[in-house]
Design a protein around this motif. Sequence first.
Motif, PDB file in Angstrom:
ATOM      1  N   ALA A   1       0.833  -1.205   0.000  1.00 11.91           N
ATOM      2  CA  ALA A   1       0.000   0.000   0.000  1.00 11.91           C
ATOM      3  C   ALA A   1       0.869   1.256   0.000  1.00 11.91           C
ATOM      4  O   ALA A   1       0.554   2.246  -0.693  1.00 11.91           O
ATOM      5  CB  ALA A   1      -0.922  -0.007   1.208  1.00 11.91           C
ATOM      6  N   LYS A   2       1.966   1.218   0.747  1.00 13.99           N
ATOM      7  CA  LYS A   2       2.860   2.378   0.790  1.00 13.99           C
ATOM      8  C   LYS A   2       3.555   2.582  -0.546  1.00 13.99           C
ATOM      9  O   LYS A   2       3.781   3.723  -0.979  1.00 13.99           O
ATOM     10  CB  LYS A   2       3.889   2.190   1.907  1.00 13.99           C
ATOM     11  CG  LYS A   2       4.761   3.415   2.139  1.00 13.99           C
ATOM     12  CD  LYS A   2       5.670   3.221   3.341  1.00 13.99           C
ATOM     13  CE  LYS A   2       6.503   4.469   3.596  1.00 13.99           C
ATOM     14  NZ  LYS A   2       7.400   4.295   4.775  1.00 13.99           N
ATOM     15  N   LYS A   3       3.917   1.471  -1.232  1.00 15.21           N
ATOM     16  CA  LYS A   3       4.544   1.595  -2.552  1.00 15.21           C
ATOM     17  C   LYS A   3       3.617   2.287  -3.547  1.00 15.21           C
ATOM     18  O   LYS A   3       4.067   3.069  -4.386  1.00 15.21           O
ATOM     19  CB  LYS A   3       4.905   0.201  -3.090  1.00 15.21           C
ATOM     20  CG  LYS A   3       6.130  -0.430  -2.479  1.00 15.21           C
ATOM     21  CD  LYS A   3       6.413  -1.762  -3.171  1.00 15.21           C
ATOM     22  CE  LYS A   3       7.585  -2.486  -2.547  1.00 15.21           C
ATOM     23  NZ  LYS A   3       7.854  -3.780  -3.245  1.00 15.21           N
ATOM     24  N   ILE A   4       2.330   1.948  -3.464  1.00 15.09           N
ATOM     25  CA  ILE A   4       1.381   2.461  -4.454  1.00 15.09           C
ATOM     26  C   ILE A   4       0.875   3.857  -4.092  1.00 15.09           C
ATOM     27  O   ILE A   4       0.835   4.754  -4.929  1.00 15.09           O
ATOM     28  CB  ILE A   4       0.183   1.500  -4.600  1.00 15.09           C
ATOM     29  CG1 ILE A   4       0.663   0.118  -5.039  1.00 15.09           C
ATOM     30  CG2 ILE A   4      -0.825   2.047  -5.617  1.00 15.09           C
ATOM     31  CD1 ILE A   4      -0.443  -0.931  -5.088  1.00 15.09           C
ATOM     32  N   PHE A   5       0.500   4.031  -2.818  1.00 12.54           N
ATOM     33  CA  PHE A   5      -0.201   5.263  -2.425  1.00 12.54           C
ATOM     34  C   PHE A   5       0.612   6.180  -1.530  1.00 12.54           C
ATOM     35  O   PHE A   5       0.136   7.263  -1.178  1.00 12.54           O
ATOM     36  CB  PHE A   5      -1.513   4.903  -1.712  1.00 12.54           C
ATOM     37  CG  PHE A   5      -2.438   4.063  -2.535  1.00 12.54           C
ATOM     38  CD1 PHE A   5      -3.167   4.611  -3.590  1.00 12.54           C
ATOM     39  CD2 PHE A   5      -2.573   2.706  -2.271  1.00 12.54           C
ATOM     40  CE1 PHE A   5      -4.012   3.826  -4.354  1.00 12.54           C
ATOM     41  CE2 PHE A   5      -3.434   1.914  -3.029  1.00 12.54           C
ATOM     42  CZ  PHE A   5      -4.146   2.481  -4.075  1.00 12.54           C
ATOM     43  N   GLY A   6       1.809   5.769  -1.182  1.00 11.91           N
ATOM     44  CA  GLY A   6       2.612   6.604  -0.292  1.00 11.91           C
ATOM     45  C   GLY A   6       1.953   6.719   1.074  1.00 11.91           C
ATOM     46  O   GLY A   6       1.538   5.727   1.668  1.00 11.91           O
ATOM     47  N   SER A   7       1.823   7.935   1.580  1.00 11.39           N
ATOM     48  CA  SER A   7       1.199   8.174   2.882  1.00 11.39           C
ATOM     49  C   SER A   7      -0.307   8.372   2.782  1.00 11.39           C
ATOM     50  O   SER A   7      -0.974   8.589   3.796  1.00 11.39           O
ATOM     51  CB  SER A   7       1.834   9.399   3.555  1.00 11.39           C
ATOM     52  OG  SER A   7       1.685  10.555   2.717  1.00 11.39           O
ATOM     53  N   ASN A   8      -0.859   8.313   1.577  1.00 10.02           N
ATOM     54  CA  ASN A   8      -2.297   8.513   1.382  1.00 10.02           C
ATOM     55  C   ASN A   8      -3.077   7.245   1.738  1.00 10.02           C
ATOM     56  O   ASN A   8      -2.542   6.135   1.720  1.00 10.02           O
ATOM     57  CB  ASN A   8      -2.599   8.907  -0.065  1.00 10.02           C
ATOM     58  CG  ASN A   8      -1.973  10.224  -0.442  1.00 10.02           C
ATOM     59  OD1 ASN A   8      -1.919  11.155   0.362  1.00 10.02           O
ATOM     60  ND2 ASN A   8      -1.472  10.327  -1.678  1.00 10.02           N
ATOM     61  N   GLU A   9      -4.345   7.413   2.034  1.00  9.72           N
ATOM     62  CA  GLU A   9      -5.201   6.275   2.369  1.00  9.72           C
ATOM     63  C   GLU A   9      -5.447   5.418   1.136  1.00  9.72           C
ATOM     64  O   GLU A   9      -5.695   5.930   0.049  1.00  9.72           O
ATOM     65  CB  GLU A   9      -6.526   6.790   2.935  1.00  9.72           C
ATOM     66  CG  GLU A   9      -7.394   5.702   3.529  1.00  9.72           C
ATOM     67  CD  GLU A   9      -8.648   6.246   4.182  1.00  9.72           C
ATOM     68  OE1 GLU A   9      -9.635   6.473   3.448  1.00  9.72           O
ATOM     69  OE2 GLU A   9      -8.647   6.453   5.402  1.00  9.72           O
ATOM     70  N   ALA A  10      -5.380   4.108   1.321  1.00  8.56           N
ATOM     71  CA  ALA A  10      -5.552   3.186   0.197  1.00  8.56           C
ATOM     72  C   ALA A  10      -6.985   2.667   0.075  1.00  8.56           C
ATOM     73  O   ALA A  10      -7.390   2.211  -1.000  1.00  8.56           O
ATOM     74  CB  ALA A  10      -4.611   1.993   0.356  1.00  8.56           C
TER      75      ALA A  10
END
Length: 229
Positions: free
Chosen positions: A161-170
């Motif tokens: 999730a962090k790889k795709i969305f960074g710090s944003n909510e997934a």
Amino acid sequence: MIKNYFKIAWRNIWRNKSFSFLNILGLTAGTVCCLYILLYVKDQYGYDSHHDDAGSIYRVRTVIEPKDGFQAFNIAATSPPIAMGMKMDFPEVIAATRVLYFTNGGDNLLRMVGSDNPFYESKGYLADSTFFHVFTYKFIEGKPLHSLDAPYTVVLSSAVAKKIFGSNEALNQQINIGTDTFRVTGVYDETWGKSHLQPHFIMSMNSGGVGEFVRTNNNGPDRILFTHM
């Protein structure tokens, strides 16, 4: 009295330095080896122990007995209809789930819908909607029990999730896995508890393609074998 015992012991050690050194070295090495073996065994038996009712979770294995005289062997897998058939036929089975390692050349291509930054990710699984009824995962976003009910839904590890969305909510975001689009229905902490599965992301078996093949496959083995997780 005790002080005298220590004095006598120290004098004996000092008089026989070589012999005492070998004894102490052997005792130390033996203690360290025993502790290492104890820690290793404890670690190996610690897998999947964090799941609720871990003592009641079993994996179904397949026993293959060739008719041409070759030795029988068993594998840690079974045909698609077995799990759900057992759930229907045996009242002792409270819940059943199938897990399929989903791979295309080893890795799957993931990216956020509309993004130009795709990346390859390993350890993608297809699982029935009952997966989180059987296995316990610590969710950071979303709720586990119904996260895989709908077709083309996916649950991500926090690292993916962090790889795709960074710090944003997934949660409720859409991602591409291969050529299909999936909606993110949960994010779990993959560092919580040790498991033999270790998935990086889990897709709903209710989706098309391979998931549909598994759901409609009616071929089964002659024998099944239960082994504890």
